[in-house]
Design a protein around this motif. Sequence first.
Motif, short mmCIF file in Angstrom:
data_model
loop_
_atom_site.label_atom_id
_atom_site.label_comp_id
_atom_site.label_asym_id
_atom_site.label_seq_id
_atom_site.Cartn_x
_atom_site.Cartn_y
_atom_site.Cartn_z
N VAL A 66 0.83 -1.22 -0.05
CA VAL A 66 0.18 -0.03 -0.14
C VAL A 66 0.96 1.21 -0.07
N GLY A 67 0.48 2.31 -0.68
CA GLY A 67 1.25 3.39 -0.76
C GLY A 67 2.25 3.75 -2.11
N ALA A 68 3.56 4.05 -1.84
CA ALA A 68 4.25 4.10 -3.17
C ALA A 68 4.62 3.20 -3.77
N ARG A 69 4.75 2.14 -3.23
CA ARG A 69 5.13 0.56 -4.06
C ARG A 69 4.30 0.36 -5.26
N LEU A 70 5.12 0.05 -6.08
CA LEU A 70 4.65 0.16 -7.61
C LEU A 70 4.62 -1.46 -7.93
N THR A 71 3.51 -1.81 -8.89
CA THR A 71 3.36 -3.07 -9.09
C THR A 71 3.06 -3.28 -10.80
N PRO A 72 3.97 -3.81 -11.33
CA PRO A 72 3.88 -3.91 -12.81
C PRO A 72 3.22 -5.11 -13.14
N LEU A 73 1.93 -5.31 -13.79
CA LEU A 73 1.47 -6.62 -14.19
C LEU A 73 1.81 -6.69 -15.78
N ALA A 74 2.18 -7.70 -16.06
CA ALA A 74 2.73 -7.95 -17.70
C ALA A 74 2.37 -9.30 -18.09
N GLU A 75 1.78 -9.28 -19.24
CA GLU A 75 1.48 -10.45 -19.86
C GLU A 75 2.18 -10.59 -21.22
N PHE A 76 2.90 -11.94 -21.35
CA PHE A 76 3.56 -12.10 -22.38
C PHE A 76 2.87 -13.26 -23.19
N ARG A 77 2.61 -12.96 -24.70
CA ARG A 77 1.85 -13.87 -25.32
C ARG A 77 2.81 -14.55 -26.31
N GLY A 126 11.03 -11.11 -30.63
CA GLY A 126 11.02 -12.26 -31.40
C GLY A 126 10.55 -13.59 -30.98
N LEU A 127 10.45 -13.43 -29.68
CA LEU A 127 9.72 -14.73 -28.94
C LEU A 127 8.32 -14.52 -28.39
N ALA A 128 7.93 -13.38 -28.06
CA ALA A 128 6.61 -13.00 -27.36
C ALA A 128 6.16 -11.39 -27.43
N ARG A 129 5.13 -11.28 -27.40
CA ARG A 129 4.83 -9.92 -27.42
C ARG A 129 4.26 -9.64 -26.06
N ASN A 130 4.66 -8.64 -25.80
CA ASN A 130 4.24 -8.02 -24.07
C ASN A 130 3.49 -6.76 -23.88
N GLU A 131 2.56 -6.91 -22.88
CA GLU A 131 1.52 -5.78 -22.68
C GLU A 131 1.78 -5.77 -20.97
N PHE A 132 1.91 -4.42 -20.57
CA PHE A 132 2.14 -4.44 -19.27
C PHE A 132 1.63 -2.97 -18.83
N HIS A 133 1.20 -2.89 -17.42
CA HIS A 133 0.59 -1.70 -17.02
C HIS A 133 1.07 -1.38 -15.47
N LEU A 134 1.10 -0.35 -15.15
CA LEU A 134 1.63 -0.24 -13.67
C LEU A 134 0.60 0.19 -13.02
N TYR A 135 0.52 -0.33 -11.63
CA TYR A 135 -0.54 -0.09 -10.60
C TYR A 135 0.31 0.03 -9.23
N ASN A 136 -0.60 0.55 -8.30
CA ASN A 136 -0.11 0.86 -6.88
C ASN A 136 -1.28 0.03 -6.35
N VAL A 137 -0.80 -0.63 -5.14
CA VAL A 137 -1.54 -1.69 -4.16
C VAL A 137 -2.47 -0.60 -3.46
N VAL A 138 -3.78 -0.92 -3.31
CA VAL A 138 -4.59 0.22 -2.59
C VAL A 138 -5.19 -0.65 -1.33
N HIS A 139 -5.07 -2.05 -1.42
CA HIS A 139 -5.63 -2.56 -0.26
C HIS A 139 -5.14 -4.07 -0.20
N VAL A 140 -4.61 -4.74 0.92
CA VAL A 140 -4.17 -6.11 1.13
C VAL A 140 -5.06 -6.68 2.31
N THR A 141 -5.45 -7.76 1.97
CA THR A 141 -6.31 -8.68 2.79
C THR A 141 -5.54 -9.98 2.97
N SER A 142 -5.11 -10.56 4.08
CA SER A 142 -4.51 -12.02 4.29
C SER A 142 -5.03 -12.79 5.45
N ALA A 143 -5.00 -13.79 5.23
CA ALA A 143 -5.41 -14.66 6.37
C ALA A 143 -4.75 -14.70 7.55
#
Length: 100
Positions: A1-12, A83-100
């Motif tokens: 939560v906060g300033a941490r950055l989360t890149p999520l990337a999909e390679f096809r 030459g191996l894969a196509r990549n699409e990524f977006h940058l996110y910030n964590v806004v909420h975390v719930t854990s058991a």
Amino acid sequence: VGARLTPLAEFRMPAVNQPKMIALTTDALDQAMDASPGLISATFHRSLDGTRMFNYGQWENEAAFANLEKQPGFSKAAPYWEGLARNEFHLYNVVHVTSA
């Protein structure tokens, strides 16, 4: 939560390319972990049909992530997956975390 950055990337890719992508990704991530202050973790997942990989990363902040693009294999001009894969990524910030 906060300033941490989360890149999520999909390679096809064609399924035949997935084993090589896994090997290249492993090497690239080992180098990035050694040369990237601010990289907290990177987790790659492979699809069971072989056509995709997904990355979930955690960075201390956006400035730390920006330094990654200065490293060989991570620049927009010559990425390690070229030459191996196509990549699409977006940058996110964590806004909420719930854990058991």
